[in-house]
Design a protein around this motif. Structure first.
Motif, PDB file in Angstrom:
ATOM      1  N   SER A   1      -1.134  -2.774   6.129  1.00  0.00           N
ATOM      2  CA  SER A   1      -0.665  -1.408   6.358  1.00  0.00           C
ATOM      3  C   SER A   1      -1.223  -0.810   7.654  1.00  0.00           C
ATOM      4  O   SER A   1      -0.671   0.170   8.169  1.00  0.00           O
ATOM      5  CB  SER A   1      -1.035  -0.512   5.173  1.00  0.00           C
TER       6      SER A   1
ATOM      7  N   GLY B   1       3.523  -0.133   0.917  1.00  0.00           N
ATOM      8  CA  GLY B   1       4.309   1.095   0.942  1.00  0.00           C
ATOM      9  C   GLY B   1       3.531   2.313   0.482  1.00  0.00           C
ATOM     10  O   GLY B   1       3.632   3.396   1.068  1.00  0.00           O
ATOM     11  N   LEU B   2       2.721   2.137  -0.553  1.00  0.00           N
ATOM     12  CA  LEU B   2       1.909   3.241  -1.063  1.00  0.00           C
ATOM     13  C   LEU B   2       0.870   3.697  -0.043  1.00  0.00           C
ATOM     14  O   LEU B   2       0.550   4.889   0.041  1.00  0.00           O
ATOM     15  CB  LEU B   2       1.214   2.821  -2.358  1.00  0.00           C
TER      16      LEU B   2
ATOM     17  N   GLU C   1       2.825   5.757   2.714  1.00  0.00           N
ATOM     18  CA  GLU C   1       3.929   6.381   1.986  1.00  0.00           C
ATOM     19  C   GLU C   1       4.761   7.315   2.853  1.00  0.00           C
ATOM     20  O   GLU C   1       5.998   7.259   2.839  1.00  0.00           O
ATOM     21  CB  GLU C   1       3.370   7.153   0.785  1.00  0.00           C
ATOM     22  N   LYS C   2       4.117   8.176   3.634  1.00  0.00           N
ATOM     23  CA  LYS C   2       4.855   9.148   4.438  1.00  0.00           C
ATOM     24  C   LYS C   2       5.762   8.443   5.435  1.00  0.00           C
ATOM     25  O   LYS C   2       6.944   8.775   5.571  1.00  0.00           O
ATOM     26  CB  LYS C   2       3.880  10.072   5.165  1.00  0.00           C
TER      27      LYS C   2
ATOM     28  N   LEU D   1       8.675   6.408   3.532  1.00  0.00           N
ATOM     29  CA  LEU D   1       9.766   7.252   3.033  1.00  0.00           C
ATOM     30  C   LEU D   1      10.594   7.830   4.173  1.00  0.00           C
ATOM     31  O   LEU D   1      11.816   7.945   4.074  1.00  0.00           O
ATOM     32  CB  LEU D   1       9.203   8.367   2.158  1.00  0.00           C
TER      33      LEU D   1
END
Length: 279
Positions: A124, A251-252, A255-256, A259
């Motif tokens: 990430s 993804g978590l 997240e921002k 999305l």
């Protein structure tokens, strides 16, 4: 990995590494097995099994079994072990689904959660994620690339083999992450990639079905997945589950951005929907 044995496992012969890998995966069965049983299932010769114990710091199988009584190594890691030997033609689908459940259970038991979280964290925050997915793992690499690309992750597949692999290495930087798949007969390019990545201090994530392998010691992070024993049909269900879990975990953590990128994708679809329908 390889916590049961003394010494440097990198010095073991290929046959001895196969024996060590088998024992790591079947430690709960070891107290009820003799050297003939082990040799049959690896498979190798009884003589090779007999020589193995001294190579890993034990006098013989008996001494190894005694050492287990002082460890927490004997566990119910394979509650569904009996199912593996009961595949029938009467209900092949049911038997295969039960077998798959066993692979998932084994993966869940053995895959270190801290290592999983480290992998998701590294991916990430990477400048770029490179994926080396040769042979049967190609589909897993494509799935990882497809999903993470939708989150806005800069991700690229590496060539599967040949000189192009080394040309791809020229683009790698220290703040990149390389995700590698190494199943059973691990591609020779894996070793070269790990060596060069080590020189760059680049994070490497090895997703593998080998508990005992030299390359596990070279990778920054190792994620174990169960695909069945060496002599069995090798399932990709557990590796797929781990890849999908990594995708969600990454993804978590972003997240921002994830999305927002997905919203942009949807807006582009709406914007050009008329164009696509005319084709």
């Amino acid at each position: 990995m390889a916590v049961l044995f003394n010494g440097d496992i990198r010095k073991l012969s290929p046959t001895q590494k196969n024996i060590a890998d088998y024992i790591e995966k079947n430690i709960d069965r070891l107290p009820y097995m003799n050297e003939k049983d082990i040799a049959f299932e690896v498979p190798t010769s009884i003589a090779s099994v007999s020589r193995f114990w001294q190579a890993v710091g034990y006098e013989n199988l008996k001494e190894f079994k005694l050492s287990l009584s002082n460890m927490e190594a004997i566990t119910p890691a394979k509650k569904m072990n009996e199912i593996f030997h009961k595949i029938s033609n009467e209900d092949l689908l049911g038997d295969m689904l039960e077998r798959t459940a066993g692979y998932l259970h084994d993966t869940s038991y053995r895959l270190d959660r801290d290592s999983f979280n480290l992998a998701a964290e590294a991916m990430s925050h990477a400048r770029k994620v490179y994926v080396f997915a040769p042979g049967p793992s190609e589909g897993l690499g494509s799935l990882l690339q497809f999903r993470l690309n939708r989150f806005g992750v800069s991700i690229q597949s590496m060539p599967k083999s040949g000189r192009e692999v080394y040309e791809a290495l020229l683009q790698i930087k220290s703040d990149d992450v390389i995700v590698m798949f190494g199943f059973h007969r691990i591609a020779t390019e894996c070793e070269d990639i790990l060596e060069y990545a080590g020189e760059l201090n680049c994070t490497t994530i090895m997703i593998t079905d080998r508990l005992v392998s030299d390359l596990n010691n070279q990778a920054s992070i190792v994620l174990y997945v169960c695909r069945g024993e060496l002599w069995e049909f090798h399932s990709m269900v557990a590796p797929t589950a781990v890849v999908e879990s990594l995708i969600i975990a990454v993804g978590l953590r972003m997240e921002k951005q994830a999305l927002s990128t997905l919203d942009t994708l949807q807006n582009l679809r709406k914007r050009f929907s008329n164009h696509s329908s005319k084709k």
